[in-house]
Scaffold this active site. Structure first.
Site, mmCIF file in Angstrom:
data_model
loop_
_atom_site.group_PDB
_atom_site.id
_atom_site.type_symbol
_atom_site.label_atom_id
_atom_site.label_comp_id
_atom_site.label_asym_id
_atom_site.label_seq_id
_atom_site.Cartn_x
_atom_site.Cartn_y
_atom_site.Cartn_z
ATOM 1 N N GLU A 1 1.014 -1.034 0.107
ATOM 2 C CA GLU A 1 -0.121 0.006 -0.220
ATOM 3 C C GLU A 1 0.939 1.128 0.005
ATOM 4 O O GLU A 1 0.378 2.314 -0.429
ATOM 5 C CB GLU A 1 -0.737 -0.092 1.181
ATOM 6 C CG GLU A 1 -2.079 -1.123 1.210
ATOM 7 C CD GLU A 1 -2.976 -0.755 0.071
ATOM 8 O OE1 GLU A 1 -3.053 0.204 -0.143
ATOM 9 O OE2 GLU A 1 -3.791 -1.683 -0.174
ATOM 10 N N SER B 1 -40.997 -25.705 46.403
ATOM 11 C CA SER B 1 -40.452 -26.408 47.615
ATOM 12 C C SER B 1 -38.891 -26.164 47.431
ATOM 13 O O SER B 1 -38.166 -26.211 48.418
ATOM 14 C CB SER B 1 -40.629 -27.898 47.619
ATOM 15 O OG SER B 1 -42.057 -28.181 47.730
#
Length: 685
Positions: free
Chosen positions: A95, A366
Site C-alpha cells: 500500500e 419447595s
C-alpha cells in the site's frame, strides 16, 4: 544605430528585473500563505471521527464472546504491538512502501502513477498514501470530486502534523475495511481465521493485506482464485522491499490456510442472554451510556465460562425437547467468588429476548424450603433430628384469626419424620411446622441476607415457596449454602476498557459476608445431598451425577425447579410456560435432568470434590423412630451430623447417652460418585 540598440537593451533588462522581482514577490506571498495555512492547519482541530466501533464482550479466558453494537459493523481496535509484524510489513509493501519517508504525499509515486495511467489511457495505478486513505476513511466519503480531493489533502496534512507515523499506521490498520463487515485488522483476523491479529502467520498476513484493494473481489470467501493471486502479488512486493526472502514467499504461497467457517464469523451468537444481562449492568449499575456502549469500541471483560455456557445451552435445548411453547432458564454462579459462569434466559433468543433468569413472577415452590431450614438450624431451634408428624394439619396464624391447611403432593403423608427425611421427600406439613416454629419474619430476614430481594409474604405458605422469586436470586441464595455460609455478591463484569485499553472500570476484589456459621451450612448441605438418594425427589437423575451434589426440587402447577450446588457451582434451573399454562407430568420433570446434565458437563474437567466439613460439626447415630440418640437397644438408626452442642442429649430408651459424640472427620477430597456416598458414610462412622 548603436545608441538606439543600447537603449533597446535597457528596457529589456528592466522588464526581466521586474519579472524576477514579481516572481520573488509571488513566491514570498505563496510561502507566507503556505506558512499561514500550515499554522492554521496545525492549530485547527481535526473533525470528530465518524467512528462506529463495536464494543466487544470477552469471556473469562479473554476471547470475544459477543458484540454489543446493534449495527452489523464489526470492529475492534488494537495497538501496533498487538498486530503480527508480517501483517504490518505486508501492508506497507503493497500500500505505501515509502510511508516512513514522505510527509503524507508521495510525489514520486504520483508522477509515476500519472505516467503509467497515460501509457495505458486508463487509471491502472493509484498513488494514495496510507495517510491519505486514512483521512478519506475517517472524515470523508468516497465520491470523486475536486472538493473532496481538496479536503482530503488538508486532512492528510493535519494528520501528519498532529500524529506520529506509528500512530497513523495504527489508526489505519484499525480503520481499513477488509470485507464481510470487518473494519480493522483485528476484526478481519477473527472473521477470516478465527484468531487475533497478533497470531497471524506470513501467509495469512499476505492474504489479508491484499483484501482492502477490493474487499469483495479479493475476499477468499467470495473469489478464492482472486484472493490467491493478490496474495502472490503482496508476497512479491514484500520480497522486493527486503522484508522476506523469495523462499519464504514461495513457502507462504503454497501454505494451506485454515479459514474460519463463514457461519461462525460473527461473535454475536454466543451467550446472547448473558450479553443482555451484562449490558444492563454496564448501563444501569456502572453508568456507561448506551451510545458509548453501542459505538465506542469498549472492551468488556466478563466472568463468562464459554464451556459452561455451551453446556448450559445444550442441556436446556435437549431437556426441553420438541415442546415449542415450553420455556426454560438456567443460571450458574461460582459460590466462592460470585462469578456468573453461565446464563441461559430462554429456549430461543431469536424467538424471545425475554430473560427468564431475572423473572420475578415465578413461584419457587419447595426449592425455597432450604432457606427456611437454614434459618431453623442457624437459630438452633431445630436440628436434623427434630420431628413433626406428617399428616393433614390445620395451622392457625395471625393471632388465630386465619387458618391454613397445606397438603402433600398426591396426598401422601409419612407420619413422624425428621428434617432430613422432610427435605428429601419435600414434605409440606413438616415445612409449615418449621416455619411456624422459627417465625416467617426470621425466614424472610435470612432470605434477604442470602440474596433474595423480591417481596416475600410473611404467611405460612411462604414455607412452600408461594412468594415469587427469580432463578438468579435462588442461585445466589444457594451459593451461600455451598460457600460454608458466606455470601459473595454475584459479579459478571470484571473490567471495562476503551478502544485503546485505558481502564474505565475494574471490579473491586470480592468481599464475603458470613451469613450463618459454616457448621449450619454444612449440616443443611449434608441433608440436601439426600435429595438425590433413593426416596429423594431428585433420585431420578442420581445416575447422571458422578460427583457430590446437594439440591432441592420445586414444583407448582406452572413452574418446575431444581436448584442445587457443588463446591464449584450453584445452579438454578426453571421450566415453565410464559402464558401460565399448567405443567403436565412430563414437563414438570424436565428441570432435574437439565440440572444434572449441565452440572456434569460444565465440571467435566474438574475432579469430583466432597463438601468440606468445617469445625463445629459432630456426628451421632440417631434412632429414626424417636429422633433421640441410638444405643444398642434402639431399632433403626442413622448416622447424622449436627452443629456441635445441638445433638440430642437422651437415648431412645431414656437412659444416659453413650460415649460423647466425636467431631466429624474431614472426608476425602476427591472420590468417584459410584461409591463416594458409601465412602462418606464410612468416614463419618
Amino acid at each position: 544605430m548603436q545608441r538606439r540598440s543600447g537603449n533597446a537593451r535597457k528596457p529589456k533588462r528592466g522588464r526581466l528585473r521586474t519579472l524576477f522581482r514579481l516572481t520573488l514577490a509571488v513566491a514570498a506571498l505563496g510561502a507566507a500563505a503556505l506558512g499561514i495555512l500550515l499554522v492554521y492547519l496545525y492549530q485547527s482541530p481535526l473533525p470528530p471521527i465518524d467512528s462506529d466501533q463495536n464494543s466487544i464482550m470477552f469471556d473469562a479466558s479473554g476471547e470475544p464472546a459477543a458484540v454489543f453494537s446493534p449495527a452489523e459493523k464489526n470492529q475492534a481496535n488494537v495497538k501496533l504491538d498487538q498486530i503480527a509484524p508480517s501483517l504490518i510489513q505486508a501492508t506497507l509493501a503493497v500500500e505505501d512502501r515509502h510511508f516512513y519517508e514522505h510527509i503524507g504525499f508521495d510525489f514520486k509515486g504520483m508522477a509515476r502513477a500519472v505516467l503509467v495511467n497515460l501509457e495505458h489511457l486508463d487509471k491502472v495505478q493509484g498513488a494514495s498514501t496510507l495517510t491519505q486513505q486514512l483521512a478519506r476513511n475517517l472524515y470523508l466519503t468516497h465520491e470523486r470530486t475536486w472538493t473532496r480531493k481538496a479536503k482530503e489533502a488538508l486532512y492528510t496534512a493535519q494528520l501528519e502534523m498532529k500524529y506520529s507515523k506509528p500512530d497513523i499506521l495504527q489508526m489505519y490498520l484499525n480503520q481499513i475495511y477488509y470485507g464481510h463487515g470487518a473494519y480493522g485488522i483485528e476484526a478481519a483476523a477473527r472473521t477470516y481465521f478465527g484468531k487475533p491479529a497478533k497470531d497471524l502467520t506470513l501467509a495469512e498476513s499476505a492474504m489479508l493485506a491484499g483484501i482492502p484493494k477490493g474487499p469483495t473481489y479479493y475476499s477468499p470467501f467470495n473469489h478464492m482464485k482472486n484472493a490467491k493471486d493478490r496474495q502472490k502479488t503482496v508476497l512479491g512486493t514484500m520480497v522486493d522491499n527486503g522484508y522476506i526472502t523469495r523462499e519464504q514467499a514461495d513457502q507462504a504461497y503454497t501454505q494451506l490456510l485454515n479459514f474460519q467457517s463463514p457461519s461462525l464469523r460473527t461473535t454475536d451468537d454466543k451467550a446472547p442472554y448473558f450479553r443482555d444481562y451484562v449490558r444492563s449492568v454496564l448501563i444501569d449499575d456502572l453508568g456507561i451510556s448506551e451510545d458509548l456502549l453501542d459505538h465506542g469500541g469498549l472492551k468488556v471483560y466478563t466472568t463468562l465460562d464459554t464451556e459452561a455456557q455451551a453446556a448450559a445451552e445444550a442441556a436446556v435445548q435437549s431437556g426441553v425437547g420438541n415442546d415449542g411453547e415450553l420455556e426454560a432458564a438456567l443460571v450458574s454462579i461460582d459460590p466462592r467468588n460470585g462469578y456468573v459462569k453461565a446464563l441461559v434466559g430462554g429456549t430461543n433468543y431469536i424467538k424471545s429476548q425475554y430473560n427468564h433468569v431475572f423473572a420475578t413472577t415465578r413461584q419457587p415452590g419447595s426449592s425455597f424450603k432450604p432457606i427456611m431450614y437454614l434459618t431453623a438450624l442457624a437459630s438452633k431451634k431445630m436440628t436434623v433430628a427434630s420431628q413433626f408428624n406428617s399428616e393433614p394439619t390445620l395451622f392457625h396464624y395471625d393471632d388465630n384469626r386465619k387458618t391454613y391447611s397445606p397438603k402433600n403432593f398426591g396426598e401422601k403423608y409419612l407420619g413422624e419424620i425428621n428434617m432430613k427425611r422432610a427435605i428429601a421427600a419435600s414434605d409440606n406439613i413438616y415445612a409449615v411446622n418449621t416455619l411456624m416454629t422459627v417465625g416467617a419474619d426470621n425466614v424472610i430476614d435470612m432470605a434477604r441476607r442470602m440474596g433474595i430481594t423480591s417481596k416475600l409474604q410473611a404467611v405460612p405458605s411462604l414455607a412452600l415457596g408461594t412468594s415469587p422469586v427469580s432463578p438468579f436470586e435462588m442461585a445466589s441464595a444457594f451459593a451461600v449454602i455451598s460457600n460454608q455460609g458466606r455470601s459473595v455478591k454475584p459479579v459478571a463484569v470484571l473490567k471495562v476498557t476503551d478502544a485503546f485499553d485505558s481502564v474505565l472500570y475494574e471490579a473491586p476484589k470480592a468481599q464475603s459476608v458470613q451469613v450463618v456459621e459454616p457448621a449450619a451450612a454444612y449440616v443443611l448441605t449434608h441433608m440436601m445431598e439426600g435429595v438425590f438418594d433413593t426416596g429423594g425427589t431428585g433420585s431420578r437423575v442420581s445416575a447422571l451425577m458422578k460427583r457430590p451434589v446437594a439440591g432441592k426440587t420445586g414444583t407448582t402447577s406452572t413452574d418446575a425447579w431444581l436448584v442445587g450446588f457443588t463446591p464449584e457451582l450453584s445452579t438454578a434451573v426453571w421450566v415453565g410456560y410464559d402464558k401460565g399454562k399448567t405443567l403436565g407430568t412430563a414437563a414438570s420433570r424436565k428441570a432435574a435432568p437439565i440440572f444434572a446434565t449441565y452440572t456434569e458437563k460444565a465440571l467435566a474437567k474438574v475432579p469430583p470434590k466432597m463438601f468440606p466439613v468445617p469445625e463445629g460439626v459432630v456426628s451421632a447415630y440417631i434412632d429414626t423412630a424417636t429422633g433421640k440418640l441410638a444405643d444398642a437397644s434402639c431399632g433403626d438408626k442413622e448416622l447424622e451430623v449436627f452443629i456441635a452442642g445441638t445433638e440430642p442429649k437422651e437415648t431412645c430408651t431414656g437412659s444416659a447417652p453413650p460415649a460423647k459424640s466425636e467431631p466429624a472427620p474431614e472426608p476425602a477430597k476427591e472420590q468417584s460418585h459410584s461409591w463416594w456416598q458409601d465412602l462418606k458414610r464410612w468416614w463419618m462412622e
